[in-house]
Design a protein around this motif. Structure first.
Motif, PDB file in Angstrom:
ATOM      1  N   PRO A  51       0.826  -1.327   0.122  1.00  0.00           N
ATOM      2  CA  PRO A  51      -0.098   0.053   0.059  1.00  0.00           C
ATOM      3  C   PRO A  51       0.936   1.273  -0.070  1.00  0.00           C
ATOM      4  N   ILE A  80      -1.407   6.626   5.662  1.00  0.00           N
ATOM      5  CA  ILE A  80      -2.443   5.422   5.374  1.00  0.00           C
ATOM      6  C   ILE A  80      -2.217   4.102   6.526  1.00  0.00           C
ATOM      7  N   ILE A  84      -7.488  -0.665   5.485  1.00  0.00           N
ATOM      8  CA  ILE A  84      -8.356   0.175   4.537  1.00  0.00           C
ATOM      9  C   ILE A  84      -9.140  -1.109   3.748  1.00  0.00           C
ATOM     10  N   LEU A  96     -16.132  -0.108   0.993  1.00  0.00           N
ATOM     11  CA  LEU A  96     -14.560  -0.239   1.279  1.00  0.00           C
ATOM     12  C   LEU A  96     -14.739   0.601   2.719  1.00  0.00           C
ATOM     13  N   LEU A  98     -13.537   2.914   5.250  1.00  0.00           N
ATOM     14  CA  LEU A  98     -12.503   3.987   5.597  1.00  0.00           C
ATOM     15  C   LEU A  98     -12.447   4.641   6.845  1.00  0.00           C
ATOM     16  N   PHE A 106     -13.187   8.996   7.019  1.00  0.00           N
ATOM     17  CA  PHE A 106     -12.171   8.847   5.915  1.00  0.00           C
ATOM     18  C   PHE A 106     -11.334  10.130   5.737  1.00  0.00           C
ATOM     19  N   VAL A 109      -7.293  10.074   6.286  1.00  0.00           N
ATOM     20  CA  VAL A 109      -6.284  10.109   5.244  1.00  0.00           C
ATOM     21  C   VAL A 109      -5.803  11.681   4.810  1.00  0.00           C
ATOM     22  N   GLN A 226      -6.606  11.708  -1.291  1.00  0.00           N
ATOM     23  CA  GLN A 226      -7.758  10.950  -1.181  1.00  0.00           C
ATOM     24  C   GLN A 226      -7.898   9.635  -2.630  1.00  0.00           C
ATOM     25  N   TYR A 229      -6.954   5.339  -1.421  1.00  0.00           N
ATOM     26  CA  TYR A 229      -7.884   4.301  -1.150  1.00  0.00           C
ATOM     27  C   TYR A 229      -8.805   3.782  -2.398  1.00  0.00           C
ATOM     28  N   TYR A 230      -8.627   4.521  -3.672  1.00  0.00           N
ATOM     29  CA  TYR A 230      -9.285   4.098  -4.805  1.00  0.00           C
ATOM     30  C   TYR A 230      -8.080   2.858  -5.340  1.00  0.00           C
ATOM     31  N   LEU A 232      -6.042   1.320  -3.539  1.00  0.00           N
ATOM     32  CA  LEU A 232      -6.040   0.289  -2.688  1.00  0.00           C
ATOM     33  C   LEU A 232      -7.308  -0.660  -2.673  1.00  0.00           C
ATOM     34  N   ALA A 233      -8.363  -0.077  -2.979  1.00  0.00           N
ATOM     35  CA  ALA A 233      -9.483  -0.981  -2.976  1.00  0.00           C
ATOM     36  C   ALA A 233      -9.362  -1.694  -4.366  1.00  0.00           C
TER      37      ALA A 233
END
Ligand SMILES: *Cc1c(COP(=O)(O)O)cnc(C)c1O
Length: 433
Positions: A51, A80, A84, A96, A98, A106, A109, A226, A229-230, A232-233
């Motif tokens: 990550p 991070i 997550i 997801l 957060l 969220f 982050v 931000q 995490y997209y 990381l998803a």
């Protein structure tokens, strides 16, 4: 990388200046002059990177040489440093989560990333100038900013919040830290707090004495991370042949705007849904083409009660101001409070999963989209821990939510806040005193 102002009347600046200033002098928002293109081979191999490596690779082109690579890697990793996870809820929908950061929202982050960048820039200033972050909050922003900036050298934080209008957990997060974090309880509404902050920013007497900056999502250093995490998803997304549909509970549209930016950099996304509560003026804009802000109406997903979402202009920039291109990738969906409550109740009954009101808006918007797109699957962003909104959640599920051990200690700490009328002279004297 340079950033231009969306109003195009101010000079372009680098990441450092954009972070310190917050908003451009012409009142526009800063926007990167180009959108970096990530290597598709790298994206298809995301699973083989940590990550931290992913986040660093994503943010590096935006920061350039304004922060040394090693320092940037450290800042990124700290932003991070909590799980997550992408958690399956039903066959076609995942969450997801957060909310595993220090303030259970969220915004941790972005706030952690921004605070460390600003701290670094201040530590480099020759005359050791201090900066004062002045911020109004309806709940989550204040907590994330307080926690993110706590003990950051060279930065003082003053948070204004409306008395009696934030939840008990949120209030403790704002008022118990001390040191460089001060909280002011305003006997009024969030709009009063916002108004006081705006007045301070334009007050020359204050600006001669203090170096003020803001920490909301108009700041590039809060907005850009931000994207992390997209990615990381997607790293956890199993079905790489089918790109996900992503539903984002939206208020000021900063979070979804970061997702759209990630997509334009190469992240595979089938479609984005801006999930809104009754405050859904963007829907009207997409159908009529007219931008008509209106006063926010209160709802149970109150972090999304925004009548004039400031980041939407950046979404237009991402699509080169072409609304038809934007509409192919983004739709909106408006969910009522009654539907939100029903969704929390249904999802708990069917799947044993507890949503917070913001996540519930995202869940239902996604479910409706999938109902008419048979082959699609997706996830929604669960933007806050349900314990931050105990009334709605307990009423819809009958479940009393345990306060996570990570924040139990602050519930026992003593609240420290000054209480003011919504009166500007009081705030001004305090800031100057
Ligand atoms: C701030 C917030 C939102 C809205 O995010 P935007 O970036 O302003 O669209 C949604 N949910 C929660 C819990 C929030 O705190």
């Amino acid at each position: 990388m340079k950033y231009y102002s969306t109003n195009r009347q101010s000079p372009a600046v680098d990441f450092k200046a954009a972070t310190i200033k917050g908003q451009a002098p012409d009142k526009g928002l800063y926007f990167p002059e180009r959108i970096p293109q990530l290597d598709p081979a790298w994206i298809s191999e995301l699973n083989s990177f940590s990550p931290e490596e992913i986040a660093f690779r994503v943010i590096h082109p935006f920061v350039g040489q304004t922060i040394p690579d090693e320092k940037l890697y450290q800042i990124t990793s700290e932003a991070i440093q909590f799980p997550i996870p992408l958690v399956p809820v039903s066959e076609r929908i995942s969450s997801l989560e957060l909310f595993h950061g220090p303030t259970l929202a969220f915004k941790d982050v972005g706030a952690r990333f921004m605070s460390r960048c600003l701290g670094y820039f201040m530590s480099q200033s020759v005359n050791q100038q201090k900066v004062t972050v002045l911020v109004a909050t309806s709940g989550d922003t204040g907590g994330a900013v307080a926690s993110g900036f706590y003990e950051v050298e060279g930065v003082e934080v003053v948070i204004l919040y409306p008395a009696g209008k934030v939840s008990p957990v949120q209030e403790k997060q704002l008022t118990t830290l001390g040191k460089n974090i001060r909280a002011i309880e305003i006997e009024g509404t969030f709009d009063d707090c916002q108004q006081l902050v705006k007045q301070a920013f334009t007050d020359t007497a204050i600006n001669e004495k203090l170096f003020l900056t803001s920490a909301n999502s108009i700041n590039v250093a809060r907005w850009l991370p931000q994207q992390f995490y997209y990615f990381l998803a997607y790293r956890q997304w199993k079905e790489k042949d089918h790109s996900p549909v992503i539903a984002v509970p939206s208020g000021n549209f900063g979070n979804i705007c970061a997702g759209l930016l990630a997509m334009q950099s190469g992240l595979p996304v089938r479609h984005f849904i801006a999930a809104c509560n009754a405050n859904d003026m963007v829907s009207d804009f997409l159908s009529t083409g007219e931008w008509k802000p209106r006063p926010a109406v209160p709802t149970i997903s109150n972090a999304m009660d925004v009548g004039n979402p400031s980041n939407f202009i950046r979404i237009l920039e991402i699509f080169g101001l072409q609304v038809p291109a934007l509409k192919e990738k983004l739709s909106t969906c408006s969910i009522t409070d009654a539907e939100t409550m029903q969704t929390i109740s249904d999802v708990y009954a069917k799947f044993g999963y507890i949503l917070d009101p913001h996540g519930a808006v995202g869940y239902l918007a996604l479910e409706r989209h999938l109902a008419t797109n048979a082959s699609a699957k997706g996830f929604f962003l669960e933007t806050a821990h349900p314990v931050k909104f105990p009334e709605a959640v307990e009423q819809s599920t009958g479940v009393k939510i345990e306060i996570p051990s990570s924040i139990l200690h602050i519930m026992q700490k003593e609240k420290k806040a000054i209480r003011f009328q919504p009166d500007y002279t009081q705030l001004k004297d305090y800031l100057l005193g």
